[in-house]
Motif scaffolding. Structure first.
Motif, PDB file in Angstrom:
ATOM      1  N   ASP A 142      -0.061   8.233  -6.500  1.00  0.00           N
ATOM      2  CA  ASP A 142      -1.250   7.535  -5.752  1.00  0.00           C
ATOM      3  C   ASP A 142      -0.719   6.364  -4.952  1.00  0.00           C
ATOM      4  O   ASP A 142      -1.298   5.899  -3.746  1.00  0.00           O
ATOM      5  CB  ASP A 142      -2.273   7.124  -6.813  1.00  0.00           C
ATOM      6  N   GLY A 143       0.502   5.626  -5.432  1.00  0.00           N
ATOM      7  CA  GLY A 143       0.852   4.512  -4.608  1.00  0.00           C
ATOM      8  C   GLY A 143       1.659   4.766  -3.539  1.00  0.00           C
ATOM      9  O   GLY A 143       2.416   3.921  -2.728  1.00  0.00           O
ATOM     10  N   ASN A 144       2.230   5.915  -3.165  1.00  0.00           N
ATOM     11  CA  ASN A 144       3.215   6.433  -2.125  1.00  0.00           C
ATOM     12  C   ASN A 144       2.310   7.304  -0.963  1.00  0.00           C
ATOM     13  O   ASN A 144       1.831   8.274  -1.480  1.00  0.00           O
ATOM     14  CB  ASN A 144       4.167   7.182  -2.875  1.00  0.00           C
ATOM     15  N   PHE A 145       2.384   6.843   0.248  1.00  0.00           N
ATOM     16  CA  PHE A 145       1.684   7.497   1.280  1.00  0.00           C
ATOM     17  C   PHE A 145       2.761   8.373   2.129  1.00  0.00           C
ATOM     18  O   PHE A 145       4.043   8.042   2.141  1.00  0.00           O
ATOM     19  CB  PHE A 145       1.029   6.672   2.172  1.00  0.00           C
ATOM     20  N   THR A 192       9.201   6.801  -7.445  1.00  0.00           N
ATOM     21  CA  THR A 192       7.994   7.111  -8.377  1.00  0.00           C
ATOM     22  C   THR A 192       8.012   8.232  -9.060  1.00  0.00           C
ATOM     23  O   THR A 192       7.637   8.080 -10.324  1.00  0.00           O
ATOM     24  CB  THR A 192       6.845   6.861  -7.406  1.00  0.00           C
ATOM     25  N   CYS A 241      -1.694  12.182  -9.144  1.00  0.00           N
ATOM     26  CA  CYS A 241      -2.234  10.876  -9.330  1.00  0.00           C
ATOM     27  C   CYS A 241      -0.878   9.736  -9.356  1.00  0.00           C
ATOM     28  O   CYS A 241      -1.219   8.725  -9.113  1.00  0.00           O
ATOM     29  CB  CYS A 241      -3.002  11.270 -10.801  1.00  0.00           C
ATOM     30  N   GLY A 242      -0.192  10.401 -10.035  1.00  0.00           N
ATOM     31  CA  GLY A 242       1.341   9.496 -10.275  1.00  0.00           C
ATOM     32  C   GLY A 242       1.715   9.157  -8.949  1.00  0.00           C
ATOM     33  O   GLY A 242       2.487   7.939  -8.970  1.00  0.00           O
ATOM     34  N   SER A 272       0.771  -1.424   0.000  1.00  0.00           N
ATOM     35  CA  SER A 272      -0.135   0.173   0.037  1.00  0.00           C
ATOM     36  C   SER A 272       0.762   1.282   0.099  1.00  0.00           C
ATOM     37  O   SER A 272       0.598   2.197  -1.020  1.00  0.00           O
ATOM     38  CB  SER A 272      -0.931  -0.027   1.324  1.00  0.00           C
TER      39      SER A 272
END
Lengths: 154, 291
Positions: free
Chosen positions: A131-134, A110, A128-129, A45
């Motif tokens: 999105d997979g990094n919190f 990323t 959006c790019g 996640s």
């Protein structure tokens, strides 16, 4: 089960015998001692484990090291070339894009992939790019600015 | 988190991969992008003792139109689908679907074939493939090959018509007619989540009348759900707002949601109704020229 892997990490070739269960992130961190790549959620996640595998950004906690046999990998340690910060690293520094720094290597990896495919992204495309990094610290605002800094510099 | 022990195999050809599956039996699992399988293995929800990695089978990675079908190789990544010019121009419903799967990093590895073969009703492509009346191509031992209609493919949660010694190699989608349009809309709690519910809608028109419709629903049943009553309601009509309203109510009644941390049953039925309405409307606009 043991398996022999041959791969390149940050331009250096490695040949190792490892257990099939070893996650790629653990191989990089524990065997190669490249601890810039982090384990955050371990559940695909958060993105703090992001590296480049054969030119694509991916989550190294979600791959076994054996799957990376023959691969060409870049980690955060490989982003600085000849002592010069990568534009993204410079951007995170100049725009205060980090606080604790835990998500930062993943963010940079990323973002580097994003900018390779889209050299002038809009703010929405950056958000959006990523999105997979919190990030738990910054609220993302300066992370976006850091990526924009790098995009402007290139 | 560390999974159970397993042997790892990386065949160079499809035949070799199928032979491995045939010889190793039901404890062997196909590994493609691995972004559904590895999380399950790390939680020990799946403990295959053999993994057959098919990611090096490069001849399963293609997007092409042939003999009246769009043919997607099973190893096409979600990123590739999302960024394909052909898909964006002629099959926007597929772009709609791929771009809401997980996040960009997962999409770099996740395969379209895996999203379907995994058999999870919460995955996004199954509903879209229902709406598109897709055909799944499956290869087995001794060079065998069979085509399975998508309606016969999903049998239950994480259970498909694939045998243990078979590999899904291609998905075929009939090339749309002139006045065809499709759309996939998903509601998720946050980016990267599975759907609270989602709707895939496709419409074909001739002389202003709908001649066929496909409606698939995500994560509101043990398998992806085809809203057949809704489809039948739309066919033979001009798909007016009034008919869309009725069809979306039917979809909500057809769905079988279970109350969980993503919402109550009642809430999910409401979501199905709204998303179906919006998806049909957008599919109609795309079919008749618009976006």
């Amino acid at each position: 089960m043991s398996f022999t892997i041959n791969l390149t990490v940050n331009g250096v070739n490695y040949n190792d015998v490892i257990d099939t269960r070893v996650l790629l992130v653990d191989y990089l961190r524990e065997k190669l001692e490249l601890t810039g790549t982090h384990v955050g959620c371990d559940t695909s996640s958060c993105g703090s484990c992001t590296i480049h595998l054969d030119g694509k950004a991916m989550k190294s906690c979600t791959m076994f090291a054996v799957q990376a046999d023959g691969a060409d990998i870049t980690t955060i340690e490989g982003m600085c070339q000849n002592g010069e910060l990568h534009p993204l690293q410079e951007g995170f520094k100049e725009e205060h894009g980090l606080q604790c720094g835990f998500c930062t290597p993943g963010m940079i990896m990323t973002a580097a992939d994003l900018l390779k495919n889209n050299s002038k992204p809009s703010e929405e495309e950056i958000r959006c790019g990523l999105d997979g990094n919190f990030c738990r610290c910054t609220g993302y605002q300066n992370i976006v600015k850091a990526v924009q800094y790098a995009a402007d510099k290139s | 988190m560390i999974p159970g022990t397993f042997d790892y195999h990386s065949p160079d050809t499809l035949d070799e991969a199928i032979k491995l599956l045939n010889d190793l039996g039901e404890d062997a699992k196909v590994l493609a992008g691995g972004h559904s399988l590895l999380p399950m293995m790390k939680w020990r929800l799946a403990e295959p003792t053999h993994l057959v990695d098919i990611s090096r089978l490069s001849d399963l990675d293609y997007i092409k139109e042939e003999n009246g079908y769009l043919c997607l190789g099973a190893m096409v990544t979600e990123s590739a689908l999302e960024n394909s010019e052909l898909i964006a121009a002629k099959y926007p419903i597929l772009k709609d679907t791929s771009e809401v799967i997980a996040d960009p990093l997962v999409r770099n590895l996740a395969s379209v074939g895996g999203n379907i073969a995994h058999g999870d009703p919460a995955n996004d492509h199954p509903a879209t493939m229902l709406a598109l009346n897709a055909i799944v191509v499956v290869c087995g031992p001794n060079g065998s090959k069979r085509e399975i209609n998508i309606d016969d493919f999903f049998l239950g949660p994480l259970w498909t018509a694939l045998q243990d010694n078979e590999i899904l190699t291609e998905i075929k989608i009939p090339i749309p007619k002139q006045y065809s349009g499709g759309c996939y809309i998903k509601l998720e709690r946050k980016v990267g989540d599975y759907a609270i519910a989602a709707c895939a809608a496709t419409l074909d028109f001739e002389n202003g009348q709908c001649i066929s419709a496909g409606i698939g629903l995500t994560n509101v049943g043990p398998t992806p759900v085809r809203a057949s009553d809704s489809q039948n309601m739309l066919v033979g009509t001009d798909v007016s707002d009034e008919i869309i309203e009725k069809a979306s109510v039917l979809a909500s009644e057809t769905s079988q949601p279970v109350g969980d941390h993503r919402g109550s049953e009642e809430y999910k039925r409401g979501v199905v109704k709204t998303l179906t309405e919006r998806a049909i409307m957008k599919a109609k606009n795309r079919a008749l020229g618009g976006n």
